[in-house]
Design an enzyme around this catalytic site. Structure first.
Site, PDB file in Angstrom:
ATOM      1  N   LYS A  52     -10.633  -8.536   8.751  1.00  0.00           N
ATOM      2  CA  LYS A  52     -11.773  -8.892   7.911  1.00  0.00           C
ATOM      3  C   LYS A  52     -12.842  -9.671   8.673  1.00  0.00           C
ATOM      4  O   LYS A  52     -13.714 -10.285   8.063  1.00  0.00           O
ATOM      5  CB  LYS A  52     -11.285  -9.696   6.704  1.00  0.00           C
ATOM      6  CG  LYS A  52     -10.315  -8.892   5.818  1.00  0.00           C
ATOM      7  CD  LYS A  52      -9.839  -9.713   4.650  1.00  0.00           C
ATOM      8  CE  LYS A  52      -8.820  -8.937   3.838  1.00  0.00           C
ATOM      9  NZ  LYS A  52      -8.278  -9.745   2.739  1.00  0.00           N
ATOM     10  N   ARG A 149      -4.755 -15.013  16.738  1.00  0.00           N
ATOM     11  CA  ARG A 149      -4.116 -15.356  15.462  1.00  0.00           C
ATOM     12  C   ARG A 149      -4.045 -14.173  14.511  1.00  0.00           C
ATOM     13  O   ARG A 149      -3.459 -14.280  13.441  1.00  0.00           O
ATOM     14  CB  ARG A 149      -4.889 -16.501  14.787  1.00  0.00           C
ATOM     15  CG  ARG A 149      -4.725 -17.840  15.495  1.00  0.00           C
ATOM     16  CD  ARG A 149      -5.191 -19.007  14.614  1.00  0.00           C
ATOM     17  NE  ARG A 149      -6.621 -18.988  14.381  1.00  0.00           N
ATOM     18  CZ  ARG A 149      -7.522 -19.616  15.160  1.00  0.00           C
ATOM     19  NH1 ARG A 149      -7.124 -20.278  16.222  1.00  0.00           N
ATOM     20  NH2 ARG A 149      -8.808 -19.564  14.866  1.00  0.00           N
ATOM     21  N   ASN A 196      -6.305  -7.363  -1.540  1.00  0.00           N
ATOM     22  CA  ASN A 196      -5.540  -7.247  -2.778  1.00  0.00           C
ATOM     23  C   ASN A 196      -5.362  -5.803  -3.260  1.00  0.00           C
ATOM     24  O   ASN A 196      -4.307  -5.444  -3.795  1.00  0.00           O
ATOM     25  CB  ASN A 196      -6.247  -8.061  -3.865  1.00  0.00           C
ATOM     26  CG  ASN A 196      -5.270  -8.577  -4.895  1.00  0.00           C
ATOM     27  OD1 ASN A 196      -4.053  -8.480  -4.699  1.00  0.00           O
ATOM     28  ND2 ASN A 196      -5.775  -9.091  -5.996  1.00  0.00           N
ATOM     29  N   ARG A 296      -3.804 -15.129  -5.872  1.00  0.00           N
ATOM     30  CA  ARG A 296      -4.409 -13.815  -6.105  1.00  0.00           C
ATOM     31  C   ARG A 296      -3.544 -13.048  -7.094  1.00  0.00           C
ATOM     32  O   ARG A 296      -2.342 -13.290  -7.184  1.00  0.00           O
ATOM     33  CB  ARG A 296      -4.518 -13.022  -4.788  1.00  0.00           C
ATOM     34  CG  ARG A 296      -5.290 -13.721  -3.680  1.00  0.00           C
ATOM     35  CD  ARG A 296      -6.767 -13.922  -3.986  1.00  0.00           C
ATOM     36  NE  ARG A 296      -7.475 -12.660  -4.210  1.00  0.00           N
ATOM     37  CZ  ARG A 296      -7.934 -11.870  -3.237  1.00  0.00           C
ATOM     38  NH1 ARG A 296      -7.776 -12.214  -1.980  1.00  0.00           N
ATOM     39  NH2 ARG A 296      -8.567 -10.743  -3.532  1.00  0.00           N
TER      40      ARG A 296
END
Ligand SMILES: [Zn+2]
Length: 306
Positions: A52, A149, A196, A296
């Protein structure tokens, strides 16, 4: 939140419209003024996404953008400046405007509307970034730390890496997580780019219990899940939307309901379980469930994901 496919589309569009030519960068809102000054008047060399994150390389620096929940880029310009009008969180359509050029032949942008964190300009148009969760200029070393990471991204295969290497990396990371599988998929250090919707839809199609501890997922099922997510993300990059309801998957004979059921009777249904809680599962007829997991909403079918 924009998922990985949106960031890869964004990287391609920035690559098409800006890379290799001098650009102008400002921060109309002011919060990114120091960073913009480092980028301004240079020629961006490469735009790429990892999960992202968007990374744009400019000389010794890397511009990092994470759109978060609310961030979006909007694009406007002349006929040569084509592509999606916005990428990221949904935004209102831009108003009509007249194309004007300055003495250097550059398109004159309209006055910034709202809090524009960064505005980038080419001779042919401009892009405005609003509402990102992160917008920073990194050194090469800081860039390496961010990358280190992140887990593997199904949309990018590092040079020299095979598909098996990618799957092994993913499976190995799952094997070290005690968290529920559904939580592990949202962990960007396990797999980068899944949000999600892809989480819910991939687990459904692989018939996986979202509460299964990640480390208990057998290797062959981890491989199948990786392939599933890769296919879904690639479809998303190509089509610009997340549409996981595709025949023959599951075979139409297995489906208990018409696919063409959604809030709009005319609309083709896009998702199997995401936001379909309380309605019958198209595969088994059981009511699709929803609950909060780590802040979420998780959607799944208790009937066939066990
Ligand atoms: Zn079901």
């Amino acid at each position: 939140m924009p998922e990985g496919h949106t960031l890869h589309r964004l990287a391609r569009q920035i690559d098409d419209l800006f890379v290799g030519r001098m650009w102008k960068v400002t921060s109309p809102q002011g919060r990114f003024a120091a960073g913009a000054a480092l980028l301004d008047g240079r020629a961006p060399e490469q735009a790429e996404a990892w999960g992202k994150h968007l990374f744009v390389r400019v000389g010794h620096h890397v511009w990092q953008v994470h759109l978060g929940l609310y961030g979006a880029f909007s694009f406007r310009g002349d006929e040569s400046f084509d592509g999606a009008a916005t990428l990221g969180a949904p935004r209102a359509a831009a108003q009509a405007w007249d194309i004007r050029r300055d003495d250097d032949g550059w398109i004159v942008p309209t006055a910034p509307e709202g809090a524009v964190r960064a505005r980038i300009r080419s001779p042919h148009g401009w892009a405005d970034l609003r509402g990102p969760s992160r917008c920073a200029v990194l050194t090469a070393e800081e860039h390496r730390e961010v990358i280190a990471r992140l887990g593997p991204d199904p949309l990018r295969q590092p040079e020299g890496a095979t598909l098996d290497d990618m799957i092994e990396s993913f499976a190995g990371r799952l094997a070290r997580r005690r968290t529920p599988l559904a939580a592990a998929l949202m962990d960007q250090s396990v797999i980068a780019g899944v949000g999600n919707i892809y989480r819910a839809e991939s687990l459904f199609l692989e018939r996986l219990d979202p509460d299964m501890p990640a480390r208990q997922l057998p290797a062959e099922q981890a491989a199948a899940l990786w392939r599933r997510l890769t296919d879904q993300l690639r479809d998303g990059v190509r089509e610009g939307v997340i549409r996981t309801v595709r025949t023959p998957d599951p075979p139409p004979s297995e489906a208990t309901h018409d696919y063409r059921v959604s809030s709009h009777p005319e609309a083709e249904r896009r998702h199997w379980v995401y936001r379909h809680h309380g309605t019958p599962c198209l595969r088994c007829g059981e009511a699709i469930a929803a609950r909060e997991l780590q802040g979420r909403t998780l959607y799944w079918c208790p009937g066939c994901q066990r």
